[in-house]
Design an enzyme around this catalytic site. Structure first.
Site, PDB file in Angstrom:
ATOM      1  N   ASP A 119      -7.560  32.497   9.711  1.00 38.41           N
ATOM      2  CA  ASP A 119      -8.053  32.891  11.033  1.00 38.41           C
ATOM      3  C   ASP A 119      -8.126  34.403  11.239  1.00 38.41           C
ATOM      4  OD1 ASP A 119      -5.319  33.320  11.018  1.00 38.41           O
ATOM      5  OD2 ASP A 119      -4.860  32.130  12.787  1.00 38.41           O
ATOM      6  N   HIS A 120      -7.174  35.146  10.660  1.00 37.29           N
ATOM      7  CA  HIS A 120      -7.122  36.580  10.955  1.00 37.29           C
ATOM      8  C   HIS A 120      -8.205  37.373  10.231  1.00 37.29           C
ATOM      9  CE1 HIS A 120      -3.374  35.748  12.893  1.00 37.29           C
ATOM     10  NE2 HIS A 120      -3.063  37.010  13.037  1.00 37.29           N
ATOM     11  N   ASP A 184       3.923  34.613  12.044  1.00 32.55           N
ATOM     12  CA  ASP A 184       3.088  35.310  13.011  1.00 32.55           C
ATOM     13  C   ASP A 184       3.896  35.427  14.296  1.00 32.55           C
ATOM     14  OD1 ASP A 184      -0.024  36.002  13.520  1.00 32.55           O
ATOM     15  OD2 ASP A 184       0.946  35.289  15.353  1.00 32.55           O
ATOM     16  N   ARG A 467      -1.826  40.735  23.594  1.00 32.42           N
ATOM     17  CA  ARG A 467      -1.199  41.985  23.139  1.00 32.42           C
ATOM     18  C   ARG A 467      -2.220  43.095  23.285  1.00 32.42           C
ATOM     19  NH1 ARG A 467       2.776  41.380  18.202  1.00 32.42           N
ATOM     20  NH2 ARG A 467       4.052  40.686  19.954  1.00 32.42           N
ATOM     21  N   SER A 671       4.325  42.650  16.135  1.00 34.21           N
ATOM     22  CA  SER A 671       4.092  41.528  15.213  1.00 34.21           C
ATOM     23  C   SER A 671       5.166  41.455  14.134  1.00 34.21           C
ATOM     24  CB  SER A 671       2.766  41.705  14.488  1.00 34.21           C
ATOM     25  OG  SER A 671       1.754  41.995  15.380  1.00 34.21           O
ATOM     26  N   ARG A 673       5.623  41.684  11.066  1.00 34.79           N
ATOM     27  CA  ARG A 673       4.843  42.130   9.908  1.00 34.79           C
ATOM     28  C   ARG A 673       5.806  42.581   8.824  1.00 34.79           C
ATOM     29  NH1 ARG A 673       0.270  45.630  12.178  1.00 34.79           N
ATOM     30  NH2 ARG A 673      -0.127  43.673  13.254  1.00 34.79           N
TER      31      ARG A 673
HETATM   32 FE1  SF4 Z   1      -4.817  35.601  16.275  1.00 38.05          FE
HETATM   33 FE2  SF4 Z   1      -2.477  36.725  16.759  1.00 38.05          FE
HETATM   34 FE3  SF4 Z   1      -4.548  37.202  18.357  1.00 38.05          FE
HETATM   35 FE4  SF4 Z   1      -3.415  34.865  18.371  1.00 38.05          FE
HETATM   36  S1  SF4 Z   1      -2.466  36.808  18.947  1.00 38.05           S
HETATM   37  S2  SF4 Z   1      -5.597  35.238  18.305  1.00 38.05           S
HETATM   38  S3  SF4 Z   1      -2.844  34.587  16.239  1.00 38.05           S
HETATM   39  S4  SF4 Z   1      -4.339  37.777  16.216  1.00 38.05           S
END
Ligand code: SF4
Length: 785
Positions: A119-120, A184, A467, A671, A673
């Site tokens: 997804d990322h 994540d 975020r 995050s 990370r």
């Molecule tokens: Fe993707 Fe993280 Fe944004 Fe959710 S918060 S859409 S998992 S990047």
């Protein structure tokens, strides 16, 4: 080479609906309630007091429920728990390093059901289909690696386009009472289904995947008592935006937020997931809710009736809610009827302004009263409820002849949501007013937005994401990114101005008439059920490992690199760290985004050498106040030379000079990370001394063999500067197995003055073993022999 499986995902993306049901392996997605309840009974015989829900879930997942809590003394905020998570989920960026680490542990299958979600790495630019095709091609080798590793180790692989990790977990894997880890930081989203889902680094995920007890310092529990009810424009997003303003980005650190009270039960399951998702913004370990009838409804609507039935039985035995009289470390009262829509930002999720005051706030700050784009969706807010409420506004606007005044982008959270939106004409309604529907992926939420306008210009965007650190969305540090509910974002996209308040203001139509929105309404769940969409996106549940499968890493790859184990600094038998040169003193906020920037660097997640080139490139050096500047006091020229931070770190590595960092408050927030811990270690960092650390990052440093120490006296921060030498005093006692050992730092500054600084630490017995071995992975591998 395009491998058939991945190429099929691009080609197979179909906008037709499919009616075949999703394959499920119910035992693998149902928590083992009888065992958990039995474990809890053991714990109760020790604790002999009412328990919160979070405690029930945590303690029932102890590796050793009989002895795991010792004599039952003070647990919360003090004891280290050895836990047994039930499941692991990983996104494509963080999964690379997690899998590389898992591979070096030498197992042939994962100890718990595990999934990977692509997804990322999907970049948003021209719309879903084109973006997906282009991103698959540009990330081919990474997807091939992930898919081949998934095949080899029996991991469920969700291809690019299938959706965002947290939405997919909520739709397929989350269950009341479960304990899950995800690589994540927004993994807590799954808490919307009454479980504990915790965001961790890849190294922690590897613990669960290898069956190694996963350690967590028992969090404190904050109770949030919800009364009253939401109405009109106010949503669960506004609740968490409001709470973020109250708690700040640090207020949840080391704590689980447990909601309770009548206000919980009137929210949809997906609305609760939005709250849990953004608990990460206040630094909470995770968030959770007691089992509700809306959770039951959501489990049924997503094809998990048997899970709901098992949960009903467990709830009947008192497992899925707090005991009467359970005590919280703090209780916050929120009357939902008093809340109003809230907008948070820019640049930090805890700067909360009620909608009614936002126009005045914009004016006070002297910002242009202009919105440049509205973005909705993401893992935080792309539920059916969110999308139907937004579509209601779009319908009202369309009937008045309006289209959005600014680019309006929508990211569906999953293929199931996308297909259901399409079937129910939500998508066409949004497109009619100007929306561009992007791929089911993270896209603009994580800097994967190929934005062509406003480059380097100050501008303001509104998103329904979670975020909003600087540069997060479009890579432009001048983009002011505000967070709001999807309905507020949508209404404001029709006005194009930041001061527009859709609750009170109206818009002028071409006819000269005025138009005012009615409060939005939507549906929690589709009345005709969800449609899964393109079922080729769905992996086989719990596939068998294929030990003969080859894990694909291209020769000379710039994206993937096998990991070399870190060397222990104690291999020579000396149990103090070698003398360390101070690289720099980092000033102020230093999130994991500052330590290891995202955006274009995401492509190097699986290549430690390449990604390390971004080390701390947006951090501020307290000596001079510049960004990405460090000083090399031992340059061959004989004079102090100025370089970039990674540049000077590399020079130290080249000289075999281990080094230390001095950092400020809440170092490593943001995050989960792990690269932010791997990269300094890769360049030779052995010690970071902080005014304070963010929890996940501190653990990540320990996993990679970096010693995190806290200043006992925070003013000592300014006494150490770049080029000073640090020696540890007393580390030997810690390494000999005494977690209470006091460690001091002996500093020799550049003027030759020598002084000692007291520190504290949070190292547990097991973490001491990681430090001694040079990393947690070295320790795990030594245990497998
Ligand atoms: Fe993707 Fe993280 Fe944004 Fe959710 S918060 S859409 S998992 S990047």
């Amino acid at each position: 080479m395009l491998r058939p499986a991945i190429r099929g995902a691009a080609r197979g993306r179909s906008f037709a609906t499919h009616t075949s049901s999703i394959p499920r392996n119910y035992p693998s997605i149902t928590p083992p309630y009888p065992t958990l309840i039995q474990n809890l009974n053991h714990v109760r015989s020790v604790l002999k007091r009412p328990l919160t829900l979070a405690e029930k879930i945590l303690y029932s997942h102890l590796h050793d429920p009989v002895h795991g809590l010792g004599d039952g003394g003070r647990i919360r905020g003090e004891a280290y728990l050895q836990l047994k998570p039930e499941r692991v989920a990983m996104q494509d960026a963080s999964a690379q390093m997690a899998l590389l680490q898992f591979m070096s542990a030498g197992l042939d299958r994962c100890a718990v059901p595990t999934s990977i979600h692509c997804d990322h790495l999907i970049q948003a630019s021209d719309g879903a289909e084109a973006d997906l095709k282009r991103s698959i091609i540009s990330n081919q080798e990474v997807f091939d690696f992930l898919e081949s590793a998934a095949r080899k180790f029996g991991i469920e692989f969700w291809r690019p386009g299938s959706g965002i990790i947290h939405q997919i977990v909520l739709e397929n894997y989350a269950a009341p009472g479960m304990l899950m880890l995800g690589t994540d930081s927004h993994t807590p989203n799954a808490g919307g289904l009454g479980m504990l889902a915790i965001g961790v680094g890849g190294a922690d995920a590897v613990d669960a995947m290898t069956g190694t007890p996963w350690e967590l310092k028992a969090p404190q529990i904050v109770g949030v008592h919800l009364t009253g009810s939401l109405s009109g424009w106010t949503t669960t997003k506004d609740l968490i935006l409001h709470l973020a303003g109250k708690l700040t980005v640090r207020g949840g650190t080391g704590r689980i937020i447990e909601y309770f009270g009548p206000g919980v039960h009137s929210q949809s399951c997906t609305g609760l997931a939005t709250i849990a998702n953004m608990g990460a913004e206040v630094g909470a370990t995770t968030s959770t809710f007691p089992y509700t009838s809306n959770m039951r409804g959501y489990l049924h609507a997503t094809g998990r009736g048997p899970v709901a039935q098992a949960a009903d039985e467990a709830a009947g035995k008192g497992f899925l809610s707090a005991d009467d009289g359970a005590e919280y470390d703090e209780v916050i009262e929120i009357n939902l009827s008093d809340l109003e829509p809230t907008i948070n930002g820019p640049f930090t999720p805890d700067l909360a302004t009620p909608l009614s005051k936002f126009g005045a706030f914009v004016k006070e700050q002297g910002w242009k009263d202009e919105l440049s784009a509205g973005l909705i969706g993401s893992c935080t807010n792309s539920s059916y409820e969110d999308m139907t409420r937004v579509a209601d506004l779009a319908r009202q606007a369309k009937a008045a002849g309006l289209t959005t005044k600014v680019p309006f982008l929508c990211t569906p959270g999953s293929e199931q949501i996308r297909a259901t939106m399409e079937r129910d004409n939500v998508t066409s309604t949004l497109q009619d007013v100007g929306a561009v529907v992007l791929a089911n992926a993270c896209g603009p939420c994580i800097g994967q937005w190929k934005r062509e306008d406003k480059k380097g210009e100050e501008n303001a965007i509104l998103t329904s994401f979670n975020r909003n650190f600087k540069s997060r969305n479009d890579g432009n540090r001048y983009t002011m990114n505000f967070l709001a509910s999807p309905t507020v974002v949508t209404a404001m996209a029709f006005s194009g101005s930041l001061s527009f308040n859709p609750m009170t203001d109206s818009l002028t139509l071409d006819s000269g008439n005025r138009f005012k929105f009615f409060p939005p309404s939507g549906q929690d769940l589709p009345s005709t059920g969800f449609t899964p969409g393109d079922t080729s996106f769905y992996p086989l549940p719990t596939p068998e490992p294929q030990p003969d499968a080859e894990v694909v890493i291209q020769k000379d790859s710039q994206r993937l690199e096998l990991l070399e184990p870190f060397t222990s600094p104690f291999n020579d038998g000396n149990l103090e760290l070698p003398p360390l040169k101070v690289l720099m003193r980092v000033r102020g906020k230093c999130t994991t985004d500052h330590i290891s920037a995202a955006g274009p660097w995401l492509k190097y997640k699986g290549h430690l050498t390449n990604i390390s080139e971004n080390l701390l490139i947006t951090a501020v050096n307290d000596e001079g106040g510049d960004v990405n500047v460090a000083f090399d006091h031992d340059a061959p020229s004989g004079i102090t030379e100025t370089g970039t931070i990674p540049g000077v770190a590399k020079r130290l590595k080249g000289r075999n000079q281990p080094w230390a960092l001095v950092v400020d408050e809440n170092y490593g927030e943001g995050s989960a990370r792990e690269h932010a811990a791997l990269q300094p270690r890769f360049y030779g960092c052995n010690l970071i001394v902080a005014r304070s650390f963010a929890r996940i990052h501190e653990t990540n440093l320990k996993k990679q063999g970096v010693l995190p120490l806290w200043f006992a006296d925070k003013t000592d921060y300014s006494r150490i500067g770049s080029g000073d030498m640090i020696e540890t005093v007393g580390l030997v006692n810690l390494l000999q197995g005494h977690p209470d050992a006091i460690i001091k730092l002996r500093v020799t500054n550049r003027e030759g003055e020598i002084f000692e600084i007291p520190t504290t630490h949070t190292m547990s017995i097991d973490q001491i073993k990681w430090l001694h071995a040079g990393s947690a992975l070295n320790h795990i591998r030594s245990q497998m022999k």
